[in-house]
Design a protein around this motif. Sequence first.
Motif, PDB file in Angstrom:
ATOM      1  N   GLU A 139       0.839  -1.193   0.000  1.00 43.14           N
ATOM      2  CA  GLU A 139       0.000   0.000   0.000  1.00 43.14           C
ATOM      3  C   GLU A 139       0.873   1.242   0.000  1.00 43.14           C
ATOM      4  O   GLU A 139       2.085   1.168   0.239  1.00 43.14           O
ATOM      5  CB  GLU A 139      -0.919   0.010   1.226  1.00 43.14           C
ATOM      6  CG  GLU A 139      -0.172   0.008   2.549  1.00 43.14           C
ATOM      7  CD  GLU A 139      -1.093  -0.088   3.748  1.00 43.14           C
ATOM      8  OE1 GLU A 139      -2.310  -0.281   3.547  1.00 43.14           O
ATOM      9  OE2 GLU A 139      -0.601   0.036   4.881  1.00 43.14           O
ATOM     10  N   LEU A 140       0.262   2.392  -0.267  1.00 42.76           N
ATOM     11  CA  LEU A 140       1.000   3.649  -0.278  1.00 42.76           C
ATOM     12  C   LEU A 140       1.354   4.088   1.138  1.00 42.76           C
ATOM     13  O   LEU A 140       0.617   3.829   2.088  1.00 42.76           O
ATOM     14  CB  LEU A 140       0.166   4.751  -0.939  1.00 42.76           C
ATOM     15  CG  LEU A 140      -0.038   4.679  -2.452  1.00 42.76           C
ATOM     16  CD1 LEU A 140      -0.949   5.818  -2.901  1.00 42.76           C
ATOM     17  CD2 LEU A 140       1.293   4.745  -3.191  1.00 42.76           C
ATOM     18  N   ASP A 141       2.503   4.787   1.235  1.00 43.14           N
ATOM     19  CA  ASP A 141       2.909   5.379   2.503  1.00 43.14           C
ATOM     20  C   ASP A 141       2.564   6.860   2.573  1.00 43.14           C
ATOM     21  O   ASP A 141       2.284   7.389   3.651  1.00 43.14           O
ATOM     22  CB  ASP A 141       4.421   5.212   2.706  1.00 43.14           C
ATOM     23  CG  ASP A 141       4.824   3.760   2.827  1.00 43.14           C
ATOM     24  OD1 ASP A 141       4.334   3.089   3.746  1.00 43.14           O
ATOM     25  OD2 ASP A 141       5.624   3.295   1.986  1.00 43.14           O
ATOM     26  N   ALA A 142       2.612   7.544   1.427  1.00 43.29           N
ATOM     27  CA  ALA A 142       2.359   8.983   1.423  1.00 43.29           C
ATOM     28  C   ALA A 142       2.074   9.470   0.010  1.00 43.29           C
ATOM     29  O   ALA A 142       2.480   8.844  -0.972  1.00 43.29           O
ATOM     30  CB  ALA A 142       3.563   9.739   1.996  1.00 43.29           C
ATOM     31  N   VAL A 143       1.369  10.599  -0.064  1.00 39.84           N
ATOM     32  CA  VAL A 143       1.116  11.286  -1.333  1.00 39.84           C
ATOM     33  C   VAL A 143       1.617  12.715  -1.161  1.00 39.84           C
ATOM     34  O   VAL A 143       1.057  13.494  -0.389  1.00 39.84           O
ATOM     35  CB  VAL A 143      -0.379  11.278  -1.699  1.00 39.84           C
ATOM     36  CG1 VAL A 143      -0.620  12.087  -2.973  1.00 39.84           C
ATOM     37  CG2 VAL A 143      -0.878   9.851  -1.869  1.00 39.84           C
ATOM     38  N   LEU A 144       2.700  13.040  -1.847  1.00 29.25           N
ATOM     39  CA  LEU A 144       3.333  14.350  -1.721  1.00 29.25           C
ATOM     40  C   LEU A 144       2.712  15.305  -2.741  1.00 29.25           C
ATOM     41  O   LEU A 144       2.855  15.109  -3.947  1.00 29.25           O
ATOM     42  CB  LEU A 144       4.836  14.220  -1.946  1.00 29.25           C
ATOM     43  CG  LEU A 144       5.704  15.442  -1.630  1.00 29.25           C
ATOM     44  CD1 LEU A 144       5.655  15.768  -0.137  1.00 29.25           C
ATOM     45  CD2 LEU A 144       7.147  15.197  -2.061  1.00 29.25           C
ATOM     46  N   GLU A 145       2.019  16.323  -2.240  1.00 26.31           N
ATOM     47  CA  GLU A 145       1.366  17.294  -3.124  1.00 26.31           C
ATOM     48  C   GLU A 145       2.209  18.561  -3.216  1.00 26.31           C
ATOM     49  O   GLU A 145       2.317  19.329  -2.260  1.00 26.31           O
ATOM     50  CB  GLU A 145      -0.028  17.656  -2.613  1.00 26.31           C
ATOM     51  CG  GLU A 145      -0.758  18.604  -3.555  1.00 26.31           C
ATOM     52  CD  GLU A 145      -1.936  19.315  -2.914  1.00 26.31           C
ATOM     53  OE1 GLU A 145      -2.690  19.974  -3.661  1.00 26.31           O
ATOM     54  OE2 GLU A 145      -2.101  19.236  -1.680  1.00 26.31           O
ATOM     55  N   MET A 146       2.801  18.791  -4.380  1.00 19.71           N
ATOM     56  CA  MET A 146       3.621  19.981  -4.597  1.00 19.71           C
ATOM     57  C   MET A 146       2.710  21.163  -4.908  1.00 19.71           C
ATOM     58  O   MET A 146       1.980  21.156  -5.898  1.00 19.71           O
ATOM     59  CB  MET A 146       4.613  19.733  -5.733  1.00 19.71           C
ATOM     60  CG  MET A 146       5.588  18.604  -5.438  1.00 19.71           C
ATOM     61  SD  MET A 146       6.797  18.339  -6.757  1.00 19.71           S
ATOM     62  CE  MET A 146       7.710  19.888  -6.703  1.00 19.71           C
TER      63      MET A 146
END
Length: 219
Positions: free
Chosen positions: A108-115
């Motif tokens: 699964e994903l650990d994080a979603v980095l939104e620039m």
Amino acid sequence: MKLRVVLVGPPGAGKGTQAQFLSEQFDIVQVSTGDIFRANVGNGTTLGLEAKKYMDAGELVPDSVTIAMVRDRLAEADVRHGFLLDGFPRNAEQAAALDTLLGGLDTELDAVLEMQVDNDEIIRRLAGRRTCHGCGQIWHVDYDPTQVEGTCDACGGELYQREDDQPGTIRRRLEVYDEQTAPLVRYYSERGLLVPLDATGDVEDVTARAIEALKRATS
């Protein structure tokens, strides 16, 4: 450190640059959907031929084809210890599909980095680009100017502004991005995965903030 991250942000936010630096910092594989498409089309895979059919017709490649390509790439051995996914998902429907395919891979994903970058700054970054008619080299009127205005330092060719770099075109692209991405950001925010990042300023400063933000989010 095993880390599975999605990188999102508007055109001109510097996603490609940060993806490269962050993948090196965390020793994970940078997975770009652009690279996935080029590899499949170039190698003549079944999915590549299917995608090329739509691309040659000037149509959007269906989500089902894109998702299948991403699934195949994320199943490869080099991404088992982590990845940074750039260019996918682009909407909430694709995000749900990504969750499903990662579940099938028992991860699964650990994080979603939104620039995050102000639209006026995006327009300044993109509208300042100039491309050489002769060699294709890209310059910038503020960040990487040529010695003689309008003339390429590399080959002496004439510089021009691409249609995609016209302010009006950029604004329309940003409007489309905002419409598509708002539900995507909400999707990941509700799941506690969203990591906002101020992506303005020097590249090195943005990278440092991104590293710290990801470490905090995954500690």
